[in-house]
Write an enzyme that holds these catalytic residues in place. Sequence first.
Site, PDB file in Angstrom:
ATOM      1  N   LEU A 562       0.924  -1.145  -0.142  1.00 48.33           N
ATOM      2  CA  LEU A 562       0.450   0.363   0.477  1.00 48.33           C
ATOM      3  C   LEU A 562       1.284   1.213  -0.389  1.00 48.33           C
ATOM      4  CD1 LEU A 562      -2.940  -0.858   2.765  1.00 48.33           C
ATOM      5  CD2 LEU A 562      -2.966  -0.697   0.164  1.00 48.33           C
ATOM      6  N   ALA A 739      -2.540   6.010  -1.829  1.00 48.09           N
ATOM      7  CA  ALA A 739      -2.813   6.347  -2.765  1.00 48.09           C
ATOM      8  C   ALA A 739      -1.847   4.884  -3.656  1.00 48.09           C
ATOM      9  CB  ALA A 739      -2.601   7.515  -3.396  1.00 48.09           C
ATOM     10  N   HIS A 740      -1.200   3.705  -3.766  1.00 48.70           N
ATOM     11  CA  HIS A 740      -0.638   2.995  -4.351  1.00 48.70           C
ATOM     12  C   HIS A 740      -1.209   1.736  -3.668  1.00 48.70           C
ATOM     13  CE1 HIS A 740       2.145   6.684  -4.985  1.00 48.70           C
ATOM     14  NE2 HIS A 740       1.806   7.165  -5.474  1.00 48.70           N
ATOM     15  N   GLN A 741      -1.655   1.216  -5.273  1.00 46.83           N
ATOM     16  CA  GLN A 741      -2.080  -0.021  -4.386  1.00 46.83           C
ATOM     17  C   GLN A 741      -1.511  -1.246  -5.295  1.00 46.83           C
ATOM     18  OE1 GLN A 741      -5.182   1.723  -4.975  1.00 46.83           O
ATOM     19  NE2 GLN A 741      -4.528   2.709  -3.162  1.00 46.83           N
TER      20      GLN A 741
END
Length: 809
Positions: A562, A739-741
């Site tokens: 994440l 904001a990044h997966q």
Amino acid sequence: MEDNNGGRVCKNGSIRKGSFRLGVNGTKDHTVIELGSIDTQRLLLAGQRDQKQQTLTNNLSSREMKSLKALCDTLLPSVVDDVPQAADESVATFYRTSASMAGTPERLGGLISEKLEHPNTWLLRLSLWLLATWFGTLIMGGMASLTTKFPFFESYPNLPQHKRQQILQAWSLSYFRHLRMFFKTIKLLTLLVFFTQVDEGEDNKSWKAIGYTGPDPEFKTQLKNHFLQSKDGVQEQKEEEEEDASRVIGPLYKGLVHLNYPRDIAADALRRFGFPVSLIHRKTKAPNLSSPSLVVQCDAVVVGSGSGGGVVAGVLAKAGYKVLVLEKGGYSARNNLSLLEGPTMDQMYLSNGLIATEDMGVFVLAGSTVGGGSTINWSACIQTPQHVCKEWSDHHELELFQSKLYREAMDVVCEKMGVQSDINDEGFNNAVLRKGCGEMGYPVTNIPRNSPPDHYCGWCCMGCKDGRKKGTSETWLLDLVKSGNGAILPGCEAIQVLHKSKKGRDRKIASGVAFEFEYKGAKDICVVESKVTIVACGALCTPALLKRSGLKNENMEKHLRLHPVTMAWGYFPDGPSSDVWPEQQKKSYQGGIMTAMSPVVAEFEKSGYGAVIQTPALHPGMFSILMPWVNGTDIKDRMRKFSRTAHIFALARDQGSGFVKSPTSISYQMKEVDQENLKKGLEKVLRILAAAGAEEIGTHHHRGRTLKVKEVSYHEFEKFVKEESSRPLTDLSTPLCSAHQMGSCRMGTDPKESVVNEKGETWEVEGLYVADASVFPTALGVNPMVTIQAIAYCTAQSVLEVLRRKISK
């Protein structure tokens, strides 16, 4: 010129059906629908504008609403006695206005009823019901519910303000995790709704008081000058205005097919793109996979239009293959962007921007619109770090990442996006980061971006108003549209990848995708039959789709990373003095979102697992849910400083991981090393803010401690920094964001350890590829857009080889 159905073929290749006339509300209208033209797009946009104003249905019980109203008014009470001196009327009104006076509880009730999909929503509602009873309040609030009057215990709504506040404060730091979860949820939802709700004039009465303009003022002017409407409805577009329309509406309108039009019209639109289409006349009304309403044939179907799907679609279409792109989200044309935080989250973010891990430990944002995350991200275009390429190549045995093809792919995608690193004028947050690093002697670099040096815009997280941020909607998907070989179907959610068995083959073979969409207020089902299938709907959605499709690989849904983020803030007051810095006219929400970065604790040269330091985009809603809530007056004081409060964050390359049960049901566990890396980053951030000249600094911990930097000794400053940066990060006392997966369908060389091979093809189903961040073998450690696009570009080359073989047979 006439087609064989009697429709007039227009100059742009679209067909005007003279017999079909429909107003935006389903009534007869003088406007003729022209598929693939500006007329069609305008009608669609008008319908979307109407949809924005629809009121949510609130099905909370009277007891639940009574508790919700009391909670909202405790978080945001009417403040009369503590209004700042010399405050203007807008500020006084802001302090006097409680949540219920603004209608927030009713809006929040509708949101909980219709939009909140968190797996613990039932627990939230149960808690609201219990608080409306004296015994429930006793259980959850303890002795604070005690009164001197019979029956000696009161329900939460009947308690005085100071006791309700006392209970909230106790919940925020409670020993019981579920009470901390409840506090965090109610605080997040209440503040988010209050500061993002808008009236009919698209205004919020708190914005002027906190120094917020609402939508970009330049965008308002742009709409006024270019919105192509007449006073009677939709103005006829002249042929010579085609180029201007593309600039205002966006370049994709000719490639969109909206299946919510009548069947024959939608089918005709697809046929004109060159797709064979069969209309199925069902005997039963209920749609199902065996009896879809439409069957469309193509060479390749791509599920998702973001940084992965958009690249694959563009490459394949440009090579001459027929490509159909399915996008769950809608298409927001440039002139239909609201640049309003609340509506944008509803329309362009997955699950209305309301995703959190099951324990509320991490707040998660992901795009869900044409262009995916590239439409609403913050422009950063950092190539895959060399130490990551080496790790993926050596440790995970993926030779691709040290290959000439991958280096070429990174160069190609960066050139396509116009990536550059120059900055004409740095925004508020980034100027603070750069100055603070300079004062402290920390390294700081320019962030490469897919926008020009003069792109001074803080609203790109709500879509790009002029197309100068080069996401996939302005690049790869544009290649698809210009090629004439592809179409994009917005509002279509893939429900299953179709596959079949073949004699002599161990693996099944992908044969297409079944998808659903809304038609006349109900769900309908269509099928795409294809030679290859590419799934690129993101690390939260891709595993669920593959699982629904019958894939059994044990690595699906696991290994979710994440990039957890924690932040600190610094207040830089403005004033009439000429030496005010940052300049008085600069506001925290304006300017390029990301232009500067510090790798001071990134460990790039050592383990590769550290934290990078960057800046966020925070408009009032997101700002308010992160800031600590101590009491009702304090949160309003903090919000008044909104426009001059800088935020800087630390982002960890996490070694901990999570599990994706569904896009809205996520579990995640950070490792101790991840926490330590974030704490190191947070310590540096506090020092950067102070060195840059902040008058006051603090973190987001629920205790809400602050420090007036210029009024304390060196010893007091050091003590504050060390204490605040050493607090635990996994006990729900400090909000974490993602904001990044990535990583939930990881790439590898062994089907026992991975979901796809080096070419992006699934181990279980031949001809089924995955091309999004879910294939990352580990966390990346920097903004992932370039890496996603580069991997997708390489996957597209593998797909091209397969298509050439299949078509040459």
